[in-house]
Write an enzyme that holds these catalytic residues in place. Structure first.
Site, PDB file in Angstrom:
ATOM      1  N   CYS A 162       0.796  -1.230   0.000  1.00 30.93           N
ATOM      2  CA  CYS A 162       0.000   0.000   0.000  1.00 30.93           C
ATOM      3  C   CYS A 162       0.827   1.277   0.000  1.00 30.93           C
ATOM      4  CB  CYS A 162      -0.936  -0.005   1.203  1.00 30.93           C
ATOM      5  SG  CYS A 162      -1.906  -1.526   1.309  1.00 30.93           S
ATOM      6  N   HIS A 292      -3.036   7.556   6.402  1.00 30.99           N
ATOM      7  CA  HIS A 292      -3.185   6.271   5.713  1.00 30.99           C
ATOM      8  C   HIS A 292      -4.581   5.724   6.015  1.00 30.99           C
ATOM      9  CE1 HIS A 292      -2.030   2.652   3.713  1.00 30.99           C
ATOM     10  NE2 HIS A 292      -2.144   1.910   4.797  1.00 30.99           N
ATOM     11  N   HIS A 326      -9.820   1.619  -0.105  1.00 28.31           N
ATOM     12  CA  HIS A 326      -8.359   1.486  -0.065  1.00 28.31           C
ATOM     13  C   HIS A 326      -7.898   0.996  -1.429  1.00 28.31           C
ATOM     14  CE1 HIS A 326      -4.349   0.917   1.006  1.00 28.31           C
ATOM     15  NE2 HIS A 326      -4.465   0.224   2.127  1.00 28.31           N
TER      16      HIS A 326
END
Length: 398
Positions: A162, A292, A326
């Protein structure tokens, strides 16, 4: 480290195709997540799917690259005059002096899934038209973008889960600082596939509704897909305009656990401190932090501890993953574009409305959009295995 000029940027995700739709969605706190409709995935979850990706037509000379990930990559390249901006950069710097730095984690895994569904029933062989190197391989994305834009500079793909496309920006920044390139097309693209959804489900990390980062009853992540690009150029001497700058980068690896962050956010803190140091800024100079913020219990708590240890409790922050989902390897680039939108529009986006915020995290998490001067923004991207990257963005002229 010298500042780098971000002369053009664009993003395509479940909240919009291009900057205007994306900005409107952020301003109106829209959510792009929908109850799972992708392929035949049999899990009760919500995903951020981009419409009409499969309507994109890859040109015959690039047909070996034909997969959902590259179709999404091409769709995003056509937005906001990005291709034209690259052509102008070619006239300015030359094809050999413009690099391509892409981040991805899933790349074209869906193409491999489809190929396995059509194996020869006797031999088990994959279909003859399946080409791993130009579809599934992480470098497929960089190679496709490089050839699509007819660039001849260095090219690479970063695949660090990520944090991938945030680290792609860091890589491009280093190449600019070293004088090895004069400009770079930097971005991230990740597209939906069953491997990702079932993989996160097996870890018990998927929410059964739209994800709600930092809410008091958050249940996990929602997977999304996106493509985002930034044209990053060497900063001209004496330049003063309304563009956004990449001011600093910070990277760390806490290597605490394969899929869980350090409980005190140790690596995250190191990345943020390094990003501030390379930008020449102090914590008090940052107006807004794009977290995040995955909406999993452990990630949100550990990131909050890291943020509080560096910035205290007074810096406004939020996660926009409640809007986009995400987007994995594309998240760093997508959220870099969101940070650029925040700076140019003096907007601190709170994300879609959620339940009561988790006040135990000890940070100033935005309950609603804030419109005030935004000069410096920090963006966090943290990947599996403790692969952390923080970026600092600012205005060209303050």
């Amino acid at each position: 480290m010298a500042s780098a000029l971000i002369s053009r940027f664009t993003a395509t995700s479940s909240i919009g195709r291009g900057l205007e739709q994306t900005k409107t969605a952020l301003s109106e706190r829209q959510c792009g997540l929908r109850l799972r409709v992708f392929q035949n995935i049999n899990i009760n979850t919500w995903v951020g799917e981009v419409d009409a990706v499969d309507d994109e037509e890859i040109s015959p000379d690039l047909m070996d690259f034909n997969c959902r990930n590259n179709r999404l990559a091409q769709m995003a390249l056509r937005q906001d005059g990005f291709e034209e901006a690259v052509e102008a950069a070619i006239e300015k710097w030359g094809r050999k002096r413009i690099g391509v730095y892409m981040g991805t984690s899933t790349a074209g895994i869906l193409q491999t899934e489809l190929a396995f569904q059509h194996r020869d029933p006797v031999s088990g062989s994959l279909p003859a038209d399946f080409v791993y190197a130009s579809t599934h391989s992480p470098y497929s994305l960089s190679n496709f973008v490089r050839r699509k834009l007819r660039l001849e500079g260095p090219a690479l793909s970063v695949s660090s889960a990520c944090s991938s496309s945030a680290k792609a920006l860091a890589s491009a920044k280093r190449m600019l600082d070293l004088g090895l390139i004069d400009a770079a097309v930097v971005g991230g693209v990740d597209s939906l596939c069953a491997t990702t959804v079932y993989g996160f489900h097996s870890l018990g990390l998927l929410a059964d509704g739209p994800c709600q980062p930092f809410s008091d009853d958050r249940k996990g992540i929602s997977i999304g897909e996106a493509a985002a690009y930034l044209l990053v150029e060497r900063m001209p001497k004496g330049h003063c305009g309304d563009e956004v700058l990449l001011l600093g980068v910070g990277e760390s690896s806490d290597a605490y656990h394969m899929s869980s962050p350090h409980p005190e956010g140790l690596g995250a803190r190191f990345a943020m401190e390094q990003a501030l140091s390379t930008s020449g800024l102090k914590p008090a100079d940052i107006n807004y932090i794009n977290l995040h913020g995955t909406a999993t219990l452990n990630n949100d708590i550990s990131e909050a501890k890291a943020v509080a240890s560096v910035f205290g409790i007074n810096t406004p922050c939020s996660s926009t993953k409640g809007a986009t989902g995400h987007t994995l390897g594309a998240a760093g680039a997508l959220e870099a574009v969101i940070c650029a939108i925040a700076i140019q529009n003096n907007l601190m986006p709170a994300g879609p409305k959620a339940n009561q915020r988790d006040t135990s995290t000890g940070i100033q998490y935005l309950a609603s959009n804030q419109r005030q001067s935004v000069s410096h923004v920090l963006s966090n991207s943290f990947g599996f295995g403790g692969s952390n990257c923080s970026l600092v963005f600012g205005r060209s002229c303050k």
